[in-house]
Scaffold this active site. Structure first.
Site, PDB file in Angstrom:
ATOM      1  N   MET A  30       0.843  -1.198   0.000  1.00  0.00           N
ATOM      2  CA  MET A  30       0.000   0.000   0.000  1.00  0.00           C
ATOM      3  C   MET A  30       0.880   1.251   0.000  1.00  0.00           C
ATOM      4  O   MET A  30       0.399   2.355   0.259  1.00  0.00           O
ATOM      5  CB  MET A  30      -0.934  -0.008   1.204  1.00  0.00           C
ATOM      6  CG  MET A  30      -1.882  -1.216   1.175  1.00  0.00           C
ATOM      7  SD  MET A  30      -3.385  -0.977   2.111  1.00  0.00           S
ATOM      8  CE  MET A  30      -2.748  -0.739   3.749  1.00  0.00           C
ATOM      9  N   GLY A  31       2.169   1.078  -0.278  1.00  0.00           N
ATOM     10  CA  GLY A  31       3.054   2.233  -0.429  1.00  0.00           C
ATOM     11  C   GLY A  31       3.511   2.822   0.892  1.00  0.00           C
ATOM     12  O   GLY A  31       3.428   2.197   1.949  1.00  0.00           O
ATOM     13  N   TYR A  32       4.020   4.059   0.806  1.00  0.00           N
ATOM     14  CA  TYR A  32       4.699   4.720   1.920  1.00  0.00           C
ATOM     15  C   TYR A  32       5.820   3.794   2.393  1.00  0.00           C
ATOM     16  O   TYR A  32       5.906   3.389   3.549  1.00  0.00           O
ATOM     17  CB  TYR A  32       3.738   5.087   3.056  1.00  0.00           C
ATOM     18  CG  TYR A  32       4.165   6.359   3.743  1.00  0.00           C
ATOM     19  CD1 TYR A  32       4.057   7.578   3.096  1.00  0.00           C
ATOM     20  CD2 TYR A  32       4.720   6.337   5.010  1.00  0.00           C
ATOM     21  CE1 TYR A  32       4.500   8.741   3.696  1.00  0.00           C
ATOM     22  CE2 TYR A  32       5.158   7.502   5.622  1.00  0.00           C
ATOM     23  CZ  TYR A  32       5.039   8.698   4.955  1.00  0.00           C
ATOM     24  OH  TYR A  32       5.475   9.842   5.540  1.00  0.00           O
ATOM     25  N   GLU A  35      11.766   0.057   5.233  1.00  0.00           N
ATOM     26  CA  GLU A  35      12.727  -1.050   5.053  1.00  0.00           C
ATOM     27  C   GLU A  35      12.065  -2.422   5.095  1.00  0.00           C
ATOM     28  O   GLU A  35      12.650  -3.398   4.616  1.00  0.00           O
ATOM     29  CB  GLU A  35      13.841  -0.983   6.108  1.00  0.00           C
ATOM     30  CG  GLU A  35      14.833   0.155   5.888  1.00  0.00           C
ATOM     31  CD  GLU A  35      14.370   1.473   6.500  1.00  0.00           C
ATOM     32  OE1 GLU A  35      13.173   1.587   6.880  1.00  0.00           O
ATOM     33  OE2 GLU A  35      15.201   2.393   6.603  1.00  0.00           O
ATOM     34  N   HIS A  37       9.220  -3.102   3.489  1.00  0.00           N
ATOM     35  CA  HIS A  37       8.886  -3.279   2.068  1.00  0.00           C
ATOM     36  C   HIS A  37      10.135  -3.558   1.237  1.00  0.00           C
ATOM     37  O   HIS A  37      10.123  -4.426   0.360  1.00  0.00           O
ATOM     38  CB  HIS A  37       8.223  -2.016   1.521  1.00  0.00           C
ATOM     39  CG  HIS A  37       6.930  -1.647   2.180  1.00  0.00           C
ATOM     40  ND1 HIS A  37       6.759  -0.478   2.875  1.00  0.00           N
ATOM     41  CD2 HIS A  37       5.736  -2.281   2.229  1.00  0.00           C
ATOM     42  CE1 HIS A  37       5.525  -0.398   3.323  1.00  0.00           C
ATOM     43  NE2 HIS A  37       4.878  -1.483   2.953  1.00  0.00           N
ATOM     44  N   GLN A  61     -10.296  -3.058   1.792  1.00  0.00           N
ATOM     45  CA  GLN A  61      -9.843  -3.739   3.003  1.00  0.00           C
ATOM     46  C   GLN A  61      -9.882  -2.849   4.243  1.00  0.00           C
ATOM     47  O   GLN A  61      -9.429  -3.252   5.307  1.00  0.00           O
ATOM     48  CB  GLN A  61      -8.447  -4.334   2.798  1.00  0.00           C
ATOM     49  CG  GLN A  61      -7.337  -3.313   2.676  1.00  0.00           C
ATOM     50  CD  GLN A  61      -6.050  -3.974   2.188  1.00  0.00           C
ATOM     51  OE1 GLN A  61      -5.973  -4.485   1.084  1.00  0.00           O
ATOM     52  NE2 GLN A  61      -5.025  -3.979   3.034  1.00  0.00           N
ATOM     53  N   GLY A 147       5.282 -10.174   3.972  1.00  0.00           N
ATOM     54  CA  GLY A 147       6.013 -10.040   5.233  1.00  0.00           C
ATOM     55  C   GLY A 147       5.325 -10.797   6.361  1.00  0.00           C
ATOM     56  O   GLY A 147       4.100 -10.782   6.484  1.00  0.00           O
ATOM     57  N   LYS A 184       8.736  -2.264  11.743  1.00  0.00           N
ATOM     58  CA  LYS A 184       8.526  -1.144  10.821  1.00  0.00           C
ATOM     59  C   LYS A 184       7.123  -1.233  10.252  1.00  0.00           C
ATOM     60  O   LYS A 184       6.640  -2.318   9.921  1.00  0.00           O
ATOM     61  CB  LYS A 184       9.532  -1.218   9.680  1.00  0.00           C
ATOM     62  CG  LYS A 184      10.958  -1.183  10.173  1.00  0.00           C
ATOM     63  CD  LYS A 184      11.761  -0.137   9.459  1.00  0.00           C
ATOM     64  CE  LYS A 184      13.193  -0.172   9.953  1.00  0.00           C
ATOM     65  NZ  LYS A 184      13.883   1.086   9.768  1.00  0.00           N
ATOM     66  N   ARG A 187       2.257   2.833   9.366  1.00  0.00           N
ATOM     67  CA  ARG A 187       1.417   3.499  10.369  1.00  0.00           C
ATOM     68  C   ARG A 187       2.213   4.057  11.545  1.00  0.00           C
ATOM     69  O   ARG A 187       1.660   4.804  12.356  1.00  0.00           O
ATOM     70  CB  ARG A 187       0.336   2.545  10.881  1.00  0.00           C
ATOM     71  CG  ARG A 187      -0.744   2.251   9.837  1.00  0.00           C
ATOM     72  CD  ARG A 187      -1.894   1.447  10.416  1.00  0.00           C
ATOM     73  NE  ARG A 187      -3.048   1.411   9.536  1.00  0.00           N
ATOM     74  CZ  ARG A 187      -3.368   0.387   8.739  1.00  0.00           C
ATOM     75  NH1 ARG A 187      -2.622  -0.695   8.714  1.00  0.00           N
ATOM     76  NH2 ARG A 187      -4.444   0.444   7.976  1.00  0.00           N
TER      77      ARG A 187
END
Ligand code: AMP
Length: 300
Positions: A30-32, A35, A37, A61, A147, A184, A187
């Site tokens: 979902m971006g943003y 590390e 990701h 979701q 993850g 990490k 949010r």
């Protein structure tokens, strides 16, 4: 790096890669990006000819009172990070490209979703499964990277891939943490300084639980109590759940055995945080390896 926002063009490109015999690794997000990701991207980079990253904040979701509108977004930053990590194709569709009209068909997740986050976020995993079915059909990857921080999501995706026979290998990547143990998460930016200083208590509580298991504790009730007490003593957060269950079927356990997931979710005033650890133990009735309780190790 090719940036795409149209499904048809994306599918044409993916078909071309497949015709050329290239393997495709896919990292849905979902971006943003952080590390966590990029560890998924790096793993995909190492294992595939082509790496596809999707950045899509999936409205399906999020519940009505959740943070869809304020979920952090910074596409230019994501684009830079993706490029630095060797992404070949960045797929960034708008919501009306993904959902141009009301859906005729959507997924209902009927197992592994009535516990943990599924219980506190009704419909969440239906939304996750629906968007992943679409993304898998758009990207047609050989491997998809997820993850372990979102362990229940991984368990649901494992079921989705098997049930619907997607020819995709699911690759699990360990949780990436800050130096103080906080997992990490996009949010984490919501946290106030006070909350940020308390948040590492989640992982500390899980580690204390792992140590207790290592010393021989096998009672789920005792583990849950211990994790709760640690979080209550060190944070002002409200505990959403502390669960001990088997993995990947997510059945709540009374006695720890086999692959065990210890998972927590808490609500700070500004953000809901989750974390978990997995522990491998001999299955019930199995003999240990002679080293007694040392047969246990944390996987994530
Ligand atoms: P999200 O953008 O939060 O939907 O996450 C996209 C993917 O990144 C999911 O497979 C997550 O499990 C994974 N992910 C998020 N945070 C972490 C982390 N701290 N470590 C490893 N993977 C993560």
């Amino acid at each position: 790096m090719i940036v795409m926002d149209q499904i048809a063009a994306m599918q044409a490109l993916m078909r071309q890669y497949r015709r050329e015999g290239k393997t495709i690794g896919f990292v849905p997000t979902m971006g943003y990006l952080h590390e966590g990701h990029t560890s998924l991207i790096d793993r995909a980079r190492a294992e595939n000819d082509i790496v596809v990253l999707s950045v899509f904040v999936n409205p399906l979701q999020f519940g009505p009172n959740e943070d869809f509108a304020r979920y952090p977004r910074d596409f230019e930053r994501d684009r830079r990070i993706a490029e630095q990590h060797g992404v070949d194709v960045l797929f960034h569709p708008e919501a009306d490209e993904m959902y141009p009209e009301p859906l005729t068909v959507r997924a209902i997740v009927q197992a592994r979703a009535d516990v943990l986050c599924g219980r506190s976020r009704p419909g969440h995993f239906d939304g996750v499964a629906t968007v992943l079915m679409k993304l898998f059909n758009i990207v047609m990857p050989d491997r998809a990277y997820f993850g372990m921080k979102d362990a229940q999501q991984v368990a649901v995706v494992d079921g989705l891939i098997r049930d619907l026979n997607f020819p995709i290998e699911l690759v699990l990547v360990p949780t990436v943490r800050e130096a103080d143990g906080l997992a990490k998460s996009s949010r984490n930016v919501y946290l106030s300084p006070q909350e940020r200083s308390e948040a590492p208590a989640l992982y500390a509580a899980l580690q204390a639980a792992a140590s207790a298991v290592e010393r021989g504790e096998r009672s789920a009730a005792a583990i849950r109590r211990m994790v709760r007490e640690h979080i209550e003593a060190h944070t002002h957060a409200e505990i959403d759940y502390v669960e001990v269950c088997s993995y990947p079927d997510l059945t709540p356990l009374e006695t720890l055995a086999g692959t065990v997931l210890i998972a927590v979710a808490v609500r700070f005033a500004s953000a809901r945080l989750i974390d978990n650890i997995m522990i491998e133990l001999p299955k019930t009735g199995e003999q240990g390896d002679g080293k007694g309780e040392q047969a246990c190790f944390a996987r994530s």
